[in-house]
Motif scaffolding. Structure first.
Motif, mmCIF file in Angstrom:
data_model
loop_
_atom_site.group_PDB
_atom_site.id
_atom_site.type_symbol
_atom_site.label_atom_id
_atom_site.label_comp_id
_atom_site.label_asym_id
_atom_site.label_seq_id
_atom_site.Cartn_x
_atom_site.Cartn_y
_atom_site.Cartn_z
ATOM 1 N N GLY A 1 -8.737 8.457 -2.286
ATOM 2 C CA GLY A 1 -8.041 7.314 -2.856
ATOM 3 C C GLY A 1 -8.764 6.855 -4.103
ATOM 4 O O GLY A 1 -9.906 7.230 -4.352
ATOM 5 N N TYR B 1 -5.426 -1.413 5.174
ATOM 6 C CA TYR B 1 -5.402 -0.190 5.984
ATOM 7 C C TYR B 1 -4.637 -0.408 7.284
ATOM 8 O O TYR B 1 -3.848 0.438 7.695
ATOM 9 N N GLY C 1 0.878 5.759 -0.256
ATOM 10 C CA GLY C 1 0.131 7.001 -0.195
ATOM 11 C C GLY C 1 0.951 8.079 0.471
ATOM 12 O O GLY C 1 2.155 7.929 0.666
ATOM 13 N N GLY D 1 -7.109 2.129 -3.222
ATOM 14 C CA GLY D 1 -6.908 3.280 -2.334
ATOM 15 C C GLY D 1 -8.214 3.887 -1.861
ATOM 16 O O GLY D 1 -8.305 4.396 -0.747
ATOM 17 N N ILE E 1 -4.377 7.843 -0.823
ATOM 18 C CA ILE E 1 -3.937 6.452 -0.943
ATOM 19 C C ILE E 1 -4.017 6.058 -2.412
ATOM 20 O O ILE E 1 -5.045 6.258 -3.058
ATOM 21 N N CYS F 1 0.852 -1.192 0.000
ATOM 22 C CA CYS F 1 0.000 0.000 0.000
ATOM 23 C C CYS F 1 0.890 1.245 0.000
ATOM 24 O O CYS F 1 1.901 1.286 0.693
#
Length: 123
Positions: free
Chosen positions: A105, A78, A16, A109, A34, A14
């Motif tokens: 996102g 998350y 961001g 995202g 994100i 992930c």
């Protein structure tokens, strides 16, 4: 800006950032963004397809009606960046207490952003 990512052998991949935009809004805006599914990331695809519903037992449980379920892949994605996002937002809130917070996102995202909104709203 603070980059939030989860990289490594067993990571969600992930990515961001959390940043402050002084030109957006009366008092500036804290932005949490994100990224979406990276087509080249096998782990992103696994997280997208890990759609089995689970009962959350932490921040999401406090923000959901009794008995709600969430997508397991998005939830754990998350959770992998939760601490970094919380710390970055808290640091910017200390510097800019009147700033509003915007969370955004795309694709994966966007789903992760929903978890961030609930989590940050309950802080």
């Amino acid at each position: 800006a603070t980059v939030v990512s989860d990289k490594g052998l067993f990571a969600t991949d992930c990515n961001g950032f959390v940043a402050f935009d002084p030109n957006h809004g009366r008092n500036g805006t804290i932005v949490v963004s994100i990224s979406g599914t990276d087509p080249a990331s096998i782990q992103n695809w696994i997280d997208d397809l890990n759609f089995f519903a689970i009962s959350p037992n932490d921040y999401m449980a406090a923000g959901c009606p009794q008995g709600c379920k969430v997508d397991r892949g998005f939830y754990y994605t998350y959770k992998a960046v939760q601490k970094k996002i919380r710390e970055a937002v808290a640091g910017l809130k200390m510097k800019h207490p009147a700033a509003k917070t915007v969370v955004t996102g795309h694709s994966l995202g966007g789903a992760v952003a929903v978890h961030a909104v609930v989590d940050l709203a309950l802080q």
